[in-house]
Design a protein around this motif. Structure first.
Motif, PDB file in Angstrom:
ATOM      1  N   GLU A  71       0.816  -1.220   0.000  1.00 14.67           N
ATOM      2  CA  GLU A  71       0.000   0.000   0.000  1.00 14.67           C
ATOM      3  C   GLU A  71       0.852   1.273   0.000  1.00 14.67           C
ATOM      4  O   GLU A  71       0.453   2.301  -0.550  1.00 14.67           O
ATOM      5  CB  GLU A  71      -0.939  -0.008   1.213  1.00 14.67           C
ATOM      6  CG  GLU A  71      -2.041   1.004   1.106  1.00 14.67           C
ATOM      7  CD  GLU A  71      -3.154   0.739   2.102  1.00 14.67           C
ATOM      8  OE1 GLU A  71      -4.165   1.454   2.020  1.00 14.67           O
ATOM      9  OE2 GLU A  71      -3.023  -0.155   2.961  1.00 14.67           O
ATOM     10  N   GLU A  72       2.055   1.198   0.578  1.00 11.90           N
ATOM     11  CA  GLU A  72       2.964   2.356   0.599  1.00 11.90           C
ATOM     12  C   GLU A  72       3.837   2.410  -0.659  1.00 11.90           C
ATOM     13  O   GLU A  72       4.766   3.198  -0.744  1.00 11.90           O
ATOM     14  CB  GLU A  72       3.855   2.312   1.846  1.00 11.90           C
ATOM     15  CG  GLU A  72       3.125   2.658   3.132  1.00 11.90           C
ATOM     16  CD  GLU A  72       2.275   1.511   3.663  1.00 11.90           C
ATOM     17  OE1 GLU A  72       2.717   0.350   3.553  1.00 11.90           O
ATOM     18  OE2 GLU A  72       1.171   1.773   4.159  1.00 11.90           O
ATOM     19  N   LYS A  73       3.536   1.533  -1.604  1.00 10.80           N
ATOM     20  CA  LYS A  73       4.244   1.447  -2.891  1.00 10.80           C
ATOM     21  C   LYS A  73       5.706   1.030  -2.724  1.00 10.80           C
ATOM     22  O   LYS A  73       6.585   1.478  -3.446  1.00 10.80           O
ATOM     23  CB  LYS A  73       4.091   2.739  -3.698  1.00 10.80           C
ATOM     24  CG  LYS A  73       2.626   3.005  -4.032  1.00 10.80           C
ATOM     25  CD  LYS A  73       2.440   4.179  -4.925  1.00 10.80           C
ATOM     26  CE  LYS A  73       0.946   4.348  -5.198  1.00 10.80           C
ATOM     27  NZ  LYS A  73       0.619   5.610  -5.787  1.00 10.80           N
ATOM     28  N   GLN A  74       5.912   0.137  -1.745  1.00 15.70           N
ATOM     29  CA  GLN A  74       7.216  -0.477  -1.552  1.00 15.70           C
ATOM     30  C   GLN A  74       7.165  -1.877  -2.161  1.00 15.70           C
ATOM     31  O   GLN A  74       6.174  -2.599  -1.991  1.00 15.70           O
ATOM     32  CB  GLN A  74       7.555  -0.583  -0.058  1.00 15.70           C
ATOM     33  CG  GLN A  74       7.630   0.764   0.641  1.00 15.70           C
ATOM     34  CD  GLN A  74       8.739   1.633   0.079  1.00 15.70           C
ATOM     35  OE1 GLN A  74       9.863   1.196  -0.067  1.00 15.70           O
ATOM     36  NE2 GLN A  74       8.399   2.870  -0.251  1.00 15.70           N
ATOM     37  N   MET A  75       8.240  -2.274  -2.849  1.00 18.22           N
ATOM     38  CA  MET A  75       8.266  -3.567  -3.513  1.00 18.22           C
ATOM     39  C   MET A  75       8.228  -4.715  -2.508  1.00 18.22           C
ATOM     40  O   MET A  75       8.919  -4.684  -1.496  1.00 18.22           O
ATOM     41  CB  MET A  75       9.517  -3.687  -4.382  1.00 18.22           C
ATOM     42  CG  MET A  75       9.522  -4.933  -5.234  1.00 18.22           C
ATOM     43  SD  MET A  75      10.956  -5.024  -6.317  1.00 18.22           S
ATOM     44  CE  MET A  75      12.175  -5.607  -5.163  1.00 18.22           C
ATOM     45  N   ILE A  76       7.405  -5.708  -2.800  1.00 20.08           N
ATOM     46  CA  ILE A  76       7.310  -6.921  -1.995  1.00 20.08           C
ATOM     47  C   ILE A  76       8.321  -7.929  -2.555  1.00 20.08           C
ATOM     48  O   ILE A  76       8.376  -8.135  -3.770  1.00 20.08           O
ATOM     49  CB  ILE A  76       5.883  -7.521  -2.076  1.00 20.08           C
ATOM     50  CG1 ILE A  76       4.823  -6.520  -1.629  1.00 20.08           C
ATOM     51  CG2 ILE A  76       5.794  -8.830  -1.303  1.00 20.08           C
ATOM     52  CD1 ILE A  76       4.872  -6.174  -0.178  1.00 20.08           C
TER      53      ILE A  76
END
Length: 124
Positions: free
Chosen positions: A49-54
């Protein structure tokens, strides 16, 4: 002899299989046509949701018509994004911005700067 592929890939037409929360089930995309193997591995990411890569493992089907992502950690409930680089290509080298043999317009160059296409998904 085959018919020329004159259509650009469109991520909004891809079928998406959402995994279950609290699992490491694969998120799967099914493409209407085969995609370039190497670019499909590098041009699609899953963001939180914070636009950090999983972090996780990516694999493609033998025919390059489906893409799978298995996360390192179990999925949590919430909003995620499938981030697709505009440089991803089908087997005819058409990408999200132009056909293979098309000239680059200024608008298409701006599309590169804007970044990836984001497809929102919900994990329940």
């Amino acid at each position: 002899i085959t018919v020329a592929d004159r259509e650009q890939p469109n991520p909004r037409t891809w079928l998406i299989h959402n995994p279950e929360a609290k699992s490491r089930e694969a998120l799967e995309l099914q493409f209407p046509e085969a995609m370039d193997f190497a670019l499909a591995q590098s041009c699609i990411q899953i963001w939180d949701e914070e636009k950090q890569m999983i972090k996780g493992t990516i694999s493609l089907s033998e025919a390059e018509s489906s893409w799978r992502f298995v996360p390192e950690s179990p999925w949590q409930k919430g909003k995620y994004y499938i981030a697709v680089s505009p440089l991803i290509e089908d087997l005819a080298a058409n990408n999200l911005l132009r056909l293979f043999d098309g000239e680059w317009t200024e608008e298409q160059k701006i599309g590169l700067i804007k970044g990836p296409v984001l497809l929102p998904i919900k994990i329940r």
